[in-house]
Design an enzyme around this catalytic site. Structure first.
Site, PDB file in Angstrom:
ATOM      1  N   CYS A 824       0.969  -1.007   0.016  1.00  0.00           N
ATOM      2  CA  CYS A 824      -0.132   0.086   0.079  1.00  0.00           C
ATOM      3  C   CYS A 824       0.959   1.281   0.099  1.00  0.00           C
ATOM      4  O   CYS A 824       2.044   1.202  -0.590  1.00  0.00           O
ATOM      5  CB  CYS A 824      -0.961  -0.091   1.319  1.00  0.00           C
ATOM      6  N   LYS A 825       0.436   2.220   0.558  1.00  0.00           N
ATOM      7  CA  LYS A 825       1.270   3.464   0.321  1.00  0.00           C
ATOM      8  C   LYS A 825       2.504   3.275   1.187  1.00  0.00           C
ATOM      9  O   LYS A 825       3.560   3.701   0.583  1.00  0.00           O
ATOM     10  CB  LYS A 825       0.489   4.702   0.900  1.00  0.00           C
TER      11      LYS A 825
END
Length: 920
Positions: A824-825
């Site tokens: 994810c980020k």
């Protein structure tokens, strides 16, 4: 003691009485599972506490805390049963002055889990030592030494005035399953059962998880242990291991060095173009200046990365540094996670996943989008500025790089094979001549084929027009052939000159083939003469004839001038091809200054992060499969699939991150792996090595001699091993809800469709070349082909937050012996939710986890309280950020994944009303 919990009891154990010289291990790895307390008393909630057990390891001599850890919280029972083990770092020693303190707390408010349990050592050590209870000195370490199997410890209050309960400790090693435990231990929490276990990790089946080979690349491991009940009331033992990877820094450092080397050689190639007209010479100077600036920046970055790397410190980049320029090439939070499961009547199983932040150029920002959008826009803008240069499309520039790479690789090979053929001629080795000629002919044909392209011929003509002589002869003309109008037609960019001999290149290029044919004819002639002499002369006489009338140098003397002619032809053709292709790349650089080089730097950054993650995953998968003949066969026949699971939303800045990630993962198709034999078993000699240029890289993975010699012959001979990267993305957070309602998710749909086609093509190739017996066996009997069909249907189905895509892609990857990545980020919140959910689903589907234990198992894996000083397990960034920053791994409720879009809209409206009222 904190406001959100009350102190129930504690007791201490000392080990000072042990004689370490009598065979006691000085570096015993501690792992205790404290799973049962009985008769705990609390003044709140009808006397039923929310119990949590904490174990601290103390150094009496230094009055310091060595390590501490704790179980999960069990709510509302006097007889809590813990599923989570209490584990300590592998380097936690056991020595004479060590004291172990076990404390039981009553947590008043579980929602306050974010508060750390233990106060600073200076605050609690005087109390610890004043409360030392010598009568319990040996109790805890006896289970560690496998001397007893069950221990009952009576807990007393902190003032030592009242008995407040009993702690039960029992011993269990990996692979030992106690069938009868479920019958005599009960709880009043939904009927769940467990036993408190104390475990030593030394001498277990997990040694290969921590052997010298694994420890050379994977460092700073932390562990968690659990025990869950199966559907048939047996107990499975689950052990999680998270580790950092040395490749987080070593791969980017090697890549930066290769970038510097390639750009430096590019500058030299531009200078080797020779004399150019003033117009082209000025453009060349400008390009060289830009390359010099890029090289200076990369050298500064390399120095900074070297200063940031400490072999004894953290081997990852925390998310708080994701936008730091000096660390932009380093992947974010790159970690490996392995779940090993031991079940009754089943062999041990393990499941690996690599967690890493999405490869993206955070320092450069995402205001204008990511690489995919920027590159598309750049190509359009490059066409509009091509009036000062000759425009070549992306396919032509890619072909130019391919030709340069082929020439750089094949020319030295042809030279070395020519020398090998001469050596065989000198030795009068007919077999050596045959093999040497076959290899030389093969490489020469590849060389000729690589240059058989109209681009090379046209670029030579364009380079001819850029010479000063051409300009001077054309001054009388109204328009110079190389001048182009900004609105000119780019369909025919190659200028033509009537004085240029267009057939010259064909003649030079054909000379290589003619020279090779001459060498082949001479070798055939020599072999025919040798065969005739063997047929007509007796064996002894033949030896005399060869010695007296056919000196060993005759074959060499006859072949030498022909091979010299071949080498000269190859050198001449290679020089012309290199200059022409360098001129093509000069056009690209001229048309793209300065945006093009800036985009190249961004692409370098993203690729560096992606390659570090891929190398980490490949090495882990290779180490795990060294004894799996089916996997090794699949590896050299087809290759391995690397499946990246992305949880980024298609909203705001994360669109740019996803565009960066898409390009970075796609660029990994230019990477191959090769297995080599390590010089020694030292950790430094087992580190992977990267080589190549931007159009193709090779990662060499050294293995110890014993492991290398057990590999298939094809792998030992250095066969390139292919990797097929695929990316599937499904946004799951609240921003994705906004994107699906009011934005555009076409990027996600296009990525999933394109990568499904790649995965489907890989499976078809695998089915043709590798028997199904080579693939792993799973309890789930669904056919892979059927899973692919279901995945294809889900990819084209319009459905919000269709996480079924990720589940199917991950399942197919594991069934295909692939490498799993989750991103994810920052590889924290969403990543941990996905990984823990997948692990519990695997326990349910593959190991028959009792359905009543599913949610509790999920809560255990996501709990932050199960690790104290080893809080890196719960948040990889612990110790790298402020102490008061809440840890963010394994503790967010699963409801975040299922946020109602209607509630979100209501929340947005209320927030807007609040803001308007505030600023009015």
């Amino acid at each position: 003691m904190h406001d959100n919990k009350s102190f129930l009891c504690f007791f201490l154990f000392s080990v000072h009485f042990l004689n370490l010289a009598d065979g006691f291990p000085r570096s015993l790895r501690l792992s205790c599972r404290l799973s049962a307390c009985r008769g705990l008393v609390s003044a709140l909630r009808d006397g039923k506490p929310n119990a949590v057990v904490q174990v601290a390891v103390l150094d009496v001599r230094e009055q310091s805390l060595l390590a501490f850890s704790c179980t999960e919280i069990v709510q509302g029972t006097r007889d809590p049963l813990f599923l989570t083990g209490v584990t300590f770092p592998p380097d936690c020693p056991v020595f004479e002055e060590m004291v172990v303190k076990l404390s039981v707390y009553d947590v008043k408010d579980k929602s306050s889990e974010t508060v750390r349990l233990v106060t600073p050592p200076t605050a609690f050590f005087p109390h610890y030592f004043n409360s030392f209870l010598p009568f319990s000195s040996h109790a805890l370490l006896c289970p560690l030494l496998s001397q007893i199997s069950l221990l009952f410890c009576v807990c007393r209050s902190s003032d030592d005035l009242a008995t407040v309960g009993t702690v039960v400790v029992s011993r269990l090693k990996m692979g030992e399953i106690e069938d009868g435990e479920a019958d005599h231990i009960t709880a009043d929490v939904k009927g769940q059962k467990c036993t408190l276990v104390c475990e030593s990790l030394d001498g277990t089946t997990n040694d290969k998880d921590n052997g010298p080979l694994m420890n050379a690349v994977f460092k700073n491991s932390v562990y968690k242990v659990y025990r869950f009940q199966t559907v048939d009331s047996k107990w499975m033992l689950v052990r999680e291991q998270m580790a950092e990877c040395t490749l987080s820094f070593s791969i980017p450092k090697q890549l930066i060095s290769l970038y510097i080397e390639e750009d430096s050689s590019r500058i030299q190639e531009l200078r080797d173009l020779g004399e150019l007209s003033p117009h082209w010479d000025n453009l060349r100077r400008e390009v060289i200046t830009r390359y010099d600036q890029v090289i200076r920046n990369y050298r500064e970055t390399l120095v900074t990365v070297d200063l940031s790397y400490f072999p004894t410190g953290p081997l990852f980049k925390p998310s708080c540094s994701k936008a730091q320029k000096s660390l932009e090439f380093i992947p974010i939070n790159l970690h490996t996670q392995r779940m090993r499961v031991t079940c009754p009547r089943q062999t041990d199983a393990f499941y690996d996943v690599i967690t890493v932040g999405a490869p993206a150029a955070h320092f450069h920002g995402f205001k204008s989008g990511g690489l995919q959008r920027l590159l598309s826009r750049y190509e359009n803008e490059k066409k509009s500025t091509a009036y000062q240069c000759i425009y070549y499309g992306p396919e032509q520039t890619a072909k130019a790089r391919e030709v340069l790479s082929s020439v750089a690789q094949l020319q030295p090979l042809i030279t070395s094979l020519s020398d090998r053929l001469l050596q065989a001629a000198q030795q009068h080795s007919a077999e050596g001549l045959r093999d040497g000629l076959k290899a030389l002919a093969d490489k020469t044909e590849q060389f000729v084929h690589a240059l058989k392209d109209e681009l090379v011929k046209g670029a030579l003509l364009a380079l001819h027009t850029a010479r000063p002589g051409y300009v001077s002869r054309s001054q009388t003309q109204t328009h110079s052939p190389n001048e182009r109008s900004p609105s000119g037609n780019h369909k025919d960019p190659i200028p033509h000159h009537k004085e240029y001999d267009e057939e010259e290149w064909d003649r030079v290029w054909a000379n290589v083939a003619k020279s090779l044919n001459s060498v082949i004819a001479m070798v055939d002639k020599l072999q025919e003469q040798d065969n005739n002499k063997q047929d007509s002369v007796p064996e002894q006489a033949l030896a005399d004839v060869i010695t007296s009338h056919n000196p060993a140098g005759d074959w060499r003397e006859q072949l030498s001038p022909l091979l010299a002619s071949l080498r000269e032809s190859v050198v001449e053709v290679a020089g012309r091809a290199q200059r022409s292709m360098t001129f093509v790349l000069l056009q690209e650089a001229v048309c793209s200054i300065p945006q093009g080089l800036s985009l190249q730097q961004r692409r370098d950054v993203v690729f560096s992060q992606a390659l570090a993650a891929l190398a980490c995953g490949f090495v882990m998968r290779l180490y795990a499969g060294l004894e799996d003949k089916g996997f090794l066969r699949q590896l050299h026949l087809v290759g391995v699939v690397a499946q990246f699971e992305s949880l980024l939303s298609t909203y705001s800045e994360e669109i740019g991150m996803l565009e960066d990630m898409e390009t970075g993962i796609s660029d990994l198709s230019r990477v191959t792996f090769r297995i080599t034999e390590a010089k020694s078993d030292e950790p430094g000699d087992l580190q992977p090595i990267v080589s190549g240029r931007r159009d193709h890289y090779t990662v060499e993975v050294p293995l110890p001699r014993q492991a290398f010699e057990a590999l298939p012959e094809e792998i030992q001979e250095g066969k390139p091993l292919q990797v097929y990267p695929v990316l599937f993305n499904v946004g799951i957070n609240e921003q994705q809800t906004i994107a699906e309602r009011f934005g555009d998710i076409s990027l996600q749909e296009r990525i999933n469709q394109r990568n499904f086609d790649v995965l489907d093509g890989y499976y078809k190739s695998l089915s043709d070349k590798v028997p199904s017996e080579c693939l792993p066996c799973f309890q789930m009997q669904t056919d892979i082909k059927e899973l692919l069909e279901t995945l294809g249907q889900n990819v084209v189905t319009k459905k919000r937050k269709n996480v079924e895509i990720l589940w199917l892609a991950g399942t197919i990857c594991r069934r295909l012996n692939g490498i799993r990545f989750t991103s994810c980020k920052s590889a924290k919140d969403r990543t941990s939710m996905s990984v823990t959910l997948e692990q519990c689903a695997l326990l349910r589907d593959e190991h028959q986890l009792n359905k009543d234990y599913f949610i509790r198992a999920l809560d255990c894996m996501r709990s932050r309280l199960t690790q104290g000083d080893g809080a890196q397990w719960d948040d990889p960034e612990a110790g790298s950020v402020a102490n008061h920053k809440p840890a963010s791994r394994h503790f967010y409720p699963i409801a975040l994944l299922l946020v109602s879009s209607h509630l979100l809209v209501v929340w947005l409206i209320l927030s807007l009303v609040f803001l308007l009222a505030k600023y009015q």
